[in-house]
Enzyme design. Sequence first.
Site, PDB file in Angstrom:
ATOM      1  CE  LYS A 193     -20.921  22.400  14.809  1.00 47.81           C
ATOM      2  NZ  LYS A 193     -20.370  21.446  15.829  1.00 47.81           N
ATOM      3  CB  SER A 247     -18.740  31.152  23.263  1.00 49.33           C
ATOM      4  OG  SER A 247     -18.208  31.149  21.948  1.00 49.33           O
ATOM      5  CD  GLU A 269     -28.880  31.048  25.183  1.00 48.37           C
ATOM      6  OE1 GLU A 269     -28.014  31.714  25.818  1.00 48.37           O
ATOM      7  OE2 GLU A 269     -29.028  29.829  25.312  1.00 48.37           O
ATOM      8  CB  CYS A 303     -25.873  30.521  28.839  1.00 54.33           C
ATOM      9  SG  CYS A 303     -27.566  29.937  28.593  1.00 54.33           S
ATOM     10  CD  GLU A 400     -20.769  32.163  29.697  1.00 57.11           C
ATOM     11  OE1 GLU A 400     -21.940  31.807  29.918  1.00 57.11           O
ATOM     12  OE2 GLU A 400     -20.331  32.367  28.545  1.00 57.11           O
TER      13      GLU A 400
END
Length: 500
Positions: A193, A247, A269, A303, A400
């Site tokens: 996806k 996330s 991850e 990231c 973040e």
Amino acid sequence: MSSTFTYQFDTPTYKGTSTVLTGLFINGKFVDPVEKGTIEVLNPVNGKVITSVAAGTAADIDIAAQAARKAYKERWGLKVPGAQRGRMLNKLADLLQANADEFSALEALDVGKTFSVARMADIPGAIAVLRYYAGWADKIQGKTIETNDKKLAYTRHEPIGVVGAIIPWNFPLTMLSWKIGPALAAGNAVILKPSELTPLTALRLCPLFVEAGFPDGVVNIVNGYGSTAGQALSENMIVDKIAFTGSTLTGRKIMEAAAKTNLKKVTLELGGKSPSVVFDDVDLKQTVKWVSHGIFMNHGQACTAGSRIFVQAGIYDKFLKAFTEHALSLKVGDPFARDTYQGPQVSQMQFERIMGYIKSGKEEGATVHVGGERHGNEGYFIQPTIFTECKPNMKIVQEEIFGPVAAIIKFTTEEEAIEQANDTLYGLACSVFTKDVDRAIRVAHSIEAGTAWINCHNSTELSVPFGGFKQSGIGRELGEYALENYTNVKAVHVNIGHRL
């Protein structure tokens, strides 16, 4: 029959036409979604609609899962020798290479990243990953293990089966290659996806899977929203494993869904708040360039972004001056312009999120040293931003941001730098800048992160594992380590003389 989208590029860096089928790619064919829904894909340069693509739901995920399971059982997995799987991956890489300019243009259009970066880094990187795992496909081996003279014991590394992959919007084709490369090399069937924000390169790749010779059902691409298609993929009882990049919040939901259903294997991850630690003995010019690359690469939408920059007191003023001058030199604008460094953020939501963090930094007492405002009057452009006078408990230091926003913090001692660098929920990456080799290695070993760069940042290698500590994820991507995510280890005991 799914619809077709054609886009004519007439830009300073690329001129050409791209045609993309916008349906769901299931069992080797493009099909319409069961519920006939669509998703608008927007141009981040101006917020206008580029096209609409099909929106898959749980029903489509189930159809894809059944197709993948059938393909895995009947015409894939260990029924296809590793050397043959490798040839298909290499053929896919060849086809991507032949269309590299077009894919780069689609990535720039869809994501807002510059064409030059997509062409020099993203697309060649994806090609290299496919070739790397093509080489591994016939080298996935077990071991013969000594036990006693009346037994032969060995292990087999077998494919897991059906793998669900969910990838983010910041590096669409790169992340696709990180997922499908090791999964297909190991003999798994895949349902992927893409992000609903950036599905175009994944869809454009689908005809190339067919041309490369992958059997129907081995690779399935299902567009859809995370809350519907992503959730369904995480819950589907046919899917044996989920690989996710995104996330930390979404990663928790995927783990929960996997645990509540068939306890499928999960690799994640996730987010990061990576520290860059600058000691006062550095090569200032090179360090400024690398630290800038660490935070402003891909518009800060990485990231591993080095968003917390710890600078030793002895060089703080010189570093800040040089870093400021470098940030001000970065050209923000049209992703297809030759001299653009930073394009727009990917979406209105991401733009508002970043501007919200900038507002928070101001309200909590940090100083906007550079930037802090929208760039231009349309699209999702944000000025490269530098905050000073930052405190450890500020949101811009702890959370973040995923944008071009740097927080600079002064430190005095090595011990202080390590303590502050580790003061985070995340542990994805870090960088250390110093000419003292002993200190470089000592500090890199002391920071709690899955990747430590010394005198560089955002410098991954496809043969070296990548992944996080703490709340930055589970498992490793890239290198031989990634293959462990996509294989089951079977122990076989053969009796060759033991009698009861």
